[in-house]
Design an enzyme around this catalytic site. Structure first.
Site, PDB file in Angstrom:
ATOM      1  N   HIS A  54       0.833  -1.209   0.000  1.00  0.00           N
ATOM      2  CA  HIS A  54       0.000   0.000   0.000  1.00  0.00           C
ATOM      3  C   HIS A  54       0.868   1.260   0.000  1.00  0.00           C
ATOM      4  CE1 HIS A  54      -2.288   3.147   2.280  1.00  0.00           C
ATOM      5  NE2 HIS A  54      -3.153   2.890   1.307  1.00  0.00           N
TER       6      HIS A  54
ATOM      7  N   GLU B  56       1.962   1.915  -3.462  1.00  0.00           N
ATOM      8  CA  GLU B  56       0.887   2.507  -4.268  1.00  0.00           C
ATOM      9  C   GLU B  56       0.885   4.022  -4.111  1.00  0.00           C
ATOM     10  OE1 GLU B  56      -3.471   3.750  -3.503  1.00  0.00           O
ATOM     11  OE2 GLU B  56      -3.136   1.687  -2.821  1.00  0.00           O
ATOM     12  N   HIS B  57       1.038   4.499  -2.876  1.00  0.00           N
ATOM     13  CA  HIS B  57       1.080   5.942  -2.629  1.00  0.00           C
ATOM     14  C   HIS B  57       2.298   6.579  -3.279  1.00  0.00           C
ATOM     15  CE1 HIS B  57      -1.987   6.996   0.601  1.00  0.00           C
ATOM     16  NE2 HIS B  57      -2.221   5.708   0.348  1.00  0.00           N
TER      17      HIS B  57
ATOM     18  N   GLU C  80       4.586  11.158   2.527  1.00  0.00           N
ATOM     19  CA  GLU C  80       3.549  10.153   2.324  1.00  0.00           C
ATOM     20  C   GLU C  80       3.376   9.269   3.555  1.00  0.00           C
ATOM     21  OE1 GLU C  80       0.521   9.781  -0.194  1.00  0.00           O
ATOM     22  OE2 GLU C  80       2.246  11.125  -0.338  1.00  0.00           O
TER      23      GLU C  80
ATOM     24  N   GLU D 167      -4.294   8.042   7.459  1.00  0.00           N
ATOM     25  CA  GLU D 167      -5.284   7.113   6.908  1.00  0.00           C
ATOM     26  C   GLU D 167      -5.542   5.969   7.892  1.00  0.00           C
ATOM     27  OE1 GLU D 167      -5.972   4.514   2.784  1.00  0.00           O
ATOM     28  OE2 GLU D 167      -4.104   5.600   3.116  1.00  0.00           O
TER      29      GLU D 167
END
Length: 420
Positions: free
Chosen positions: A48, A51-52, A121, A128
């Site tokens: 994940h 992905e960012h 990030e 998140e």
């Protein structure tokens, strides 16, 4: 007419396209067979994180350049991570397909992983993760997954734990890419106003130089089940229950999906009618069947009051048990039509077609036609659905509860009720 075509480059990179002559737009992306279940425990969350980082800069484009390249032509670019893959995709007008392919190939093959951007990030992802804990009807599904598949990659959260995310460094990101982003793990899928031969030529230029990785296989999933109960003073009691379901490759996949639709897939479903409409035990209740490469999970969710959760849990069990005896032809016909309509209406969108093609090619090595899929749905009979429901009555289960859930029955008591 639309037409699905496939091609494989010499290095194993796969391409699948569907030309939709009536469309002046297209969706294209690269689906990578690398998700949360491919991570080692100390890597949990890194797929994940990657992905960012894909949108944070390449050797020739800054993060702003990436966004502007697509948005300057009115397009849209995004990505997502699942347990079995990570997807990077864009939707653009037909004439901008080469541009979108260039941008997506750039972010996949030339990322810089700038340490400053990693820190930026990292903060976004930690926020998140924090937000997920503030959203009970999100976090409870992570807890259910972990309870169903304990101490194994299939059960770990896609976002990863905060302590892991805080520790990831540039070498961790590049190391995961080196191991899992080989050409044989990638599928370029496109649908809409596209030209197959042109996409193949461009893909050869952008991805043909990649060297196969021979990646390690993901550990097999083992549904164990169990219970997790988190008592907290919330407005709602969140209830989830799960059983192992067929994998994508299991012939019973459509039986499971039709059963879940009849049980809790809409306002006419058994659970909605019995728990909400007749008894007023909840506002939201549904059932769904999800599938993976070697396993699946039938999930039931409901939100209710703390003083109603015992009745809700018992009603849910009773409806599963009753389905094995008296699920009707009319219910199966309705669920079958819902499933076919959902499939066909969804595939009017090129994004849905591109995703379907990538998934089927990854699983089967080919893309089944819609007629083949519909035939399998039509082949599901009431007897098959009843037999499937009967197997659940004797199966292991997982349950996760969150909120004012002290009055909820223990899972062992629910399983005894189901098997009686």
């Amino acid at each position: 007419m639309s037409r699905v075509q496939t091609h494989t480059l010499a290095n194993g990179f796969r391409i699948v396209t569907e030309h939709m002559p009536s469309l002046r737009s297209a969706t294209l992306g690269v689906w990578v067979d690398a998700g949360a279940r491919h991570e080692r425990v100390e890597q949990n969350g890194i797929a994940h994180f990657l992905e960012h980082m894909a949108f944070k800069g390449t050797e020739t484009r800054s993060s702003l350049d990436i966004a502007e390249a697509i948005e300057n032509v009115g397009g849209y670019i995004n990505a997502y991570t699942s347990r079995e893959n990570t997807a990077y995709y864009a939707r653009v007008l037909a004439e901008d397909v080469p541009l979108a392919l260039d941008v997506i190939s750039d972010i996949l093959t030339h990322p810089t992983f700038d340490p400053r951007e990693i820190e930026v990030e990292r903060g976004v992802i930690l926020s998140e993760i924090g937000q997920s804990f503030d959203t009970p009807d999100d976090i409870i599904f992570d807890w259910l997954q972990e309870t169903a598949f304990p101490d194994q990659p299939m059960g770990r959260p896609i976002l990863g734990p905060a302590e892991r995310v805080r520790a990831f460094a540039r070498d961790d990101l590049s190391g995961f890419v080196d191991s899992h982003y080989g050409p044989e793990q990638m599928i370029l899928s496109a649908a809409g106003g596209i030209d197959h031969d042109r996409i193949v030529r461009e893909a050869e230029k952008q991805f043909g130089h990649l060297t196969p990785r021979n990646p390690p296989a993901a550990p097999a999933a083992n549904f164990a089940g169990g219970e997790r109960r988190e008592v907290k003073d919330l407005e709602q009691a969140h209830f989830t229950l799960a059983f192992e379901a067929p994998s994508w490759r299991d012939p019973n996949i459509y039986v499971s999906q039709i059963f879940s639709t009849a049980l809790g897939g809409g306002m006419s479903s058994r659970l909605f009618q019995e728990a909400r409409e007749k008894r007023g035990l909840c506002y939201t209740i549904f059932a769904q069947a999800g599938a993976h490469e070697d396993t699946g999970m039938l999930t039931i969710y409901a939100g209710t009051g703390g003083d109603q959760i015992a009745d809700l849990a018992n009603v849910t069990i009773d409806e599963i048990k009753r389905a094995a005896d008296d699920m009707s032809d009319a219910e199966i016909d309705r669920a079958r039509q819902q499933m076919k309509a959902g499939l066909l209406m969804g595939l009017e969108n090129p994004s849905a077609r591109a995703e379907r093609q990538a998934r089927l090619l990854s699983i089967w090595g080919k893309v089944a036609t819609l007629d083949e899929t519909i035939a399998k749905i039509d082949d599901v009979t009431t007897e098959k659905v009843r037999a499937y429901a009967a197997t659940l009555c004797q199966s292991a289960a997982a349950m996760a509860l969150y909120g004012p859930v002290a009055q909820a029955p223990e899972l062992d008591l629910l399983r005894t009720r189901l098997a009686a």
